[in-house]
Scaffold this motif. Structure first.
Motif, PDB file in Angstrom:
ATOM      1  N   LEU A 255       0.918  -1.150   0.034  1.00 61.23           N
ATOM      2  CA  LEU A 255       0.028   0.217   0.030  1.00 61.23           C
ATOM      3  C   LEU A 255       0.977   1.423  -0.006  1.00 61.23           C
ATOM      4  O   LEU A 255       1.949   1.017   0.575  1.00 61.23           O
ATOM      5  N   VAL A 256       0.633   2.252  -0.695  1.00 62.94           N
ATOM      6  CA  VAL A 256       1.092   3.390  -0.704  1.00 62.94           C
ATOM      7  C   VAL A 256       0.203   4.552  -0.463  1.00 62.94           C
ATOM      8  O   VAL A 256      -0.869   4.710  -0.905  1.00 62.94           O
ATOM      9  N   THR A 257       0.420   5.406   0.519  1.00 64.99           N
ATOM     10  CA  THR A 257      -0.420   6.562   0.770  1.00 64.99           C
ATOM     11  C   THR A 257       0.247   7.830   1.248  1.00 64.99           C
ATOM     12  O   THR A 257       1.505   7.600   1.699  1.00 64.99           O
ATOM     13  N   SER A 258      -0.647   8.857   1.730  1.00 70.25           N
ATOM     14  CA  SER A 258       0.026  10.120   1.876  1.00 70.25           C
ATOM     15  C   SER A 258      -0.596  10.919   3.101  1.00 70.25           C
ATOM     16  O   SER A 258      -1.781  10.286   3.323  1.00 70.25           O
ATOM     17  N   GLY A 259      -0.037  11.788   3.614  1.00 68.83           N
ATOM     18  CA  GLY A 259      -0.644  12.511   4.823  1.00 68.83           C
ATOM     19  C   GLY A 259       0.296  13.370   5.583  1.00 68.83           C
ATOM     20  O   GLY A 259       1.395  13.564   5.070  1.00 68.83           O
ATOM     21  N   ALA A 260      -0.391  14.119   6.530  1.00 60.07           N
ATOM     22  CA  ALA A 260       0.586  15.209   7.234  1.00 60.07           C
ATOM     23  C   ALA A 260       1.736  14.675   8.060  1.00 60.07           C
ATOM     24  O   ALA A 260       1.476  13.182   8.268  1.00 60.07           O
TER      25      ALA A 260
ATOM     26  N   VAL B 281       1.587  16.162  -4.431  1.00 56.11           N
ATOM     27  CA  VAL B 281       1.470  14.942  -3.577  1.00 56.11           C
ATOM     28  C   VAL B 281       1.249  13.695  -4.681  1.00 56.11           C
ATOM     29  O   VAL B 281       1.840  12.627  -4.320  1.00 56.11           O
ATOM     30  N   ARG B 282       0.308  13.987  -5.328  1.00 54.99           N
ATOM     31  CA  ARG B 282      -0.039  12.593  -6.158  1.00 54.99           C
ATOM     32  C   ARG B 282       1.325  12.426  -7.060  1.00 54.99           C
ATOM     33  O   ARG B 282       1.415  11.209  -6.933  1.00 54.99           O
ATOM     34  N   ALA B 283       2.068  13.322  -7.434  1.00 58.21           N
ATOM     35  CA  ALA B 283       2.959  12.758  -8.390  1.00 58.21           C
ATOM     36  C   ALA B 283       4.123  12.053  -7.594  1.00 58.21           C
ATOM     37  O   ALA B 283       4.783  11.162  -7.917  1.00 58.21           O
TER      38      ALA B 283
ATOM     39  N   LYS C  13       3.456  -5.301  -6.521  1.00 62.48           N
ATOM     40  CA  LYS C  13       2.216  -4.621  -6.912  1.00 62.48           C
ATOM     41  C   LYS C  13       1.601  -3.801  -6.018  1.00 62.48           C
ATOM     42  O   LYS C  13       0.952  -4.049  -5.103  1.00 62.48           O
ATOM     43  N   PRO C  14       2.058  -2.135  -5.993  1.00 58.47           N
ATOM     44  CA  PRO C  14       1.427  -1.334  -4.977  1.00 58.47           C
ATOM     45  C   PRO C  14      -0.139  -1.101  -5.416  1.00 58.47           C
ATOM     46  O   PRO C  14      -0.409  -0.828  -6.603  1.00 58.47           O
ATOM     47  N   PHE C  15      -0.628  -0.583  -4.427  1.00 58.38           N
ATOM     48  CA  PHE C  15      -2.133   0.100  -4.289  1.00 58.38           C
ATOM     49  C   PHE C  15      -2.091   1.317  -3.797  1.00 58.38           C
ATOM     50  O   PHE C  15      -1.566   1.377  -2.608  1.00 58.38           O
ATOM     51  N   ILE C  16      -2.624   2.394  -4.669  1.00 59.46           N
ATOM     52  CA  ILE C  16      -2.423   3.479  -3.948  1.00 59.46           C
ATOM     53  C   ILE C  16      -3.609   4.126  -3.325  1.00 59.46           C
ATOM     54  O   ILE C  16      -4.779   3.924  -3.801  1.00 59.46           O
ATOM     55  N   ILE C  17      -3.574   4.258  -1.991  1.00 59.14           N
ATOM     56  CA  ILE C  17      -4.836   5.017  -1.190  1.00 59.14           C
ATOM     57  C   ILE C  17      -4.624   6.448  -1.304  1.00 59.14           C
ATOM     58  O   ILE C  17      -3.637   6.854  -0.746  1.00 59.14           O
ATOM     59  N   PRO C  18      -5.678   7.094  -1.674  1.00 56.94           N
ATOM     60  CA  PRO C  18      -5.530   8.409  -1.643  1.00 56.94           C
ATOM     61  C   PRO C  18      -5.495   8.997  -0.127  1.00 56.94           C
ATOM     62  O   PRO C  18      -5.879   8.367   0.985  1.00 56.94           O
TER      63      PRO C  18
END
Ligand SMILES: Cc1ncc(COP(=O)(O)O)c(C=O)c1O
Length: 340
Positions: free
Chosen positions: A69-74, A134-136, A151-156
């Motif tokens: 899983l790949v995700t982002s946040g503060a 961030v998306r990039a 095989k990554p899955f992007i969670i916004p």
């Protein structure tokens, strides 16, 4: 509303408690009754709203054969903590992209969620300036994982898409069934509104079920009410679409107050800190300076200025976030045993 058509992992095993807050209600003396829904007690490492969303988002990732899983946040993201936690429980790798929304706010030795990213062992951690795309950055990380044969899955960020918002459509259903069991009718549900997934999921769920409960958001990130309402209206419409419901909802039902944001995202003001103290000292329930303390300050402020109809039952949705409280120690200089 038929949620059984969507894969989910079953992270939410039982309804979170709804509790009356007698001492907070009495101290407010505003002619309303205040209740709390304890989503801070959801399963997942130290609980919070993202568990409901990830129940659906991770199921989607697994259905597509993802192994990371790949995700982002503060830098103090609860969403990143819980994505990492559930990834570990699923045997998946987890890569985090942390945005410095406040310049230079990332401290590799920081406390709160920051400590937990290290303790839980994020498989990748990339820090980017708040002004970066961030998306990039997330796609770049996903590309590197693919190069390594995974095989990554992007969670916004915030799991703020229609799949994640289903978690809060499910919560709306849960609240309505608890109303029946408890013999109560809530007039308002009040929540922090950040990425907007919680707020939108509730609106999508309540509208699908024909409930008249008013959902009141409190901005925790965007500086204007209009900007937040636009994000929430759009995500609500897309979530309803995923649920197979036609049309958006009445724009008048999308409400979010920007008055309790303080100086900006993650920066508390005196109202936030006083709200945190009041709930701690009346009910021994903890909130945080980034999200739930601001939502609570909104509830208190709106109650004091007569926003809620007399005799209303107001449900405060406690979305978690308490781990970050411990990185804000300097904001609470009081000494136990002394009046302040
Ligand atoms: C503790 C907590 N409460 C509320 C929110 C806001 O929820 P949403 O992003 O769904 O708007 C967040 C988001 O990160 C959070 O961590």
């Amino acid at each position: 509303m038929n949620l059984s058509q969507f894969p989910r992992r079953g992270y939410v095993k039982s309804p979170t408690p709804i509790e009356f807050l007698p001492r907070l209600t009495a101290s407010l003396n505003a002619g309303i009754e205040v209740f709390v829904k304890r989503d801070d007690l959801l399963p997942g490492t130290l609980g919070g709203n993202k568990t409901r969303k990830l129940d659906f988002s991770v199921a989607r990732a697994l259905s597509l054969g993802a192994d990371a899983l790949v995700t982002s946040g503060a830098v103090q993201s609860n969403h990143c903590r819980l994505t990492l936690a559930w990834a570990i429980r699923e045997g998946l790798k987890c890569h985090l992209v942390l945005e410095e929304r406040v310049p230079n706010s990332y401290d590799p030795h920081g406390s709160g969620n920051n400590l937990l990213f290290n303790l839980l062992g994020a498989h990748g951690l990339k820090v980017i300036p708040g002004t970066a795309d961030v998306r990039a950055a997330v796609e770049e990380v996903a590309g590197e994982i693919i190069q390594k044969g995974h095989k990554p899955f992007i969670i916004p960020g915030g799991a703020a898409d229609p799949v994640g918002a289903l978690g809060y459509a499910a919560c709306a259903e849960e609240i309505l069934s608890q109303e029946k069991e408890l013999g109560l009718k809530f007039d308002y549900v009040i929540c922090a509104s950040g990425s907007g997934g919680t707020h939108s999921g509730l609106l999508a769920g309540f509208s699908a079920l024909g409930s008249a409960i008013k959902v009141v958001g409190v901005n925790v990130r965007r500086p204007t009410s209009e900007a937040q309402k636009e994000v929430v209206a759009d995500l609500t419409a897309r979530t309803r679409d995923l649920l197979g419901l036609s049309g958006g909802i009445d724009p008048a039902t999308v409400v979010s107050f920007a008055d309790y944001l303080g100086p900006g995202y993650s920066l508390p003001d005196a109202g936030t800190l006083d709200a945190i103290r009041l709930l701690a000292r009346t009910e021994a329930i903890l909130t945080d300076p980034i999200y739930t303390g601001k939502a609570l300050a909104g509830l208190l402020g709106l109650a004091r200025t007569g926003y809620f109809k007399p005799k209303s039952k107001v449900l405060f949705l406690h979305t978690g976030g308490v781990p970050a409280l411990f990185s804000y120690q300097n904001y609470f200089p009081e000494v136990a045993g002394q009046d302040s």
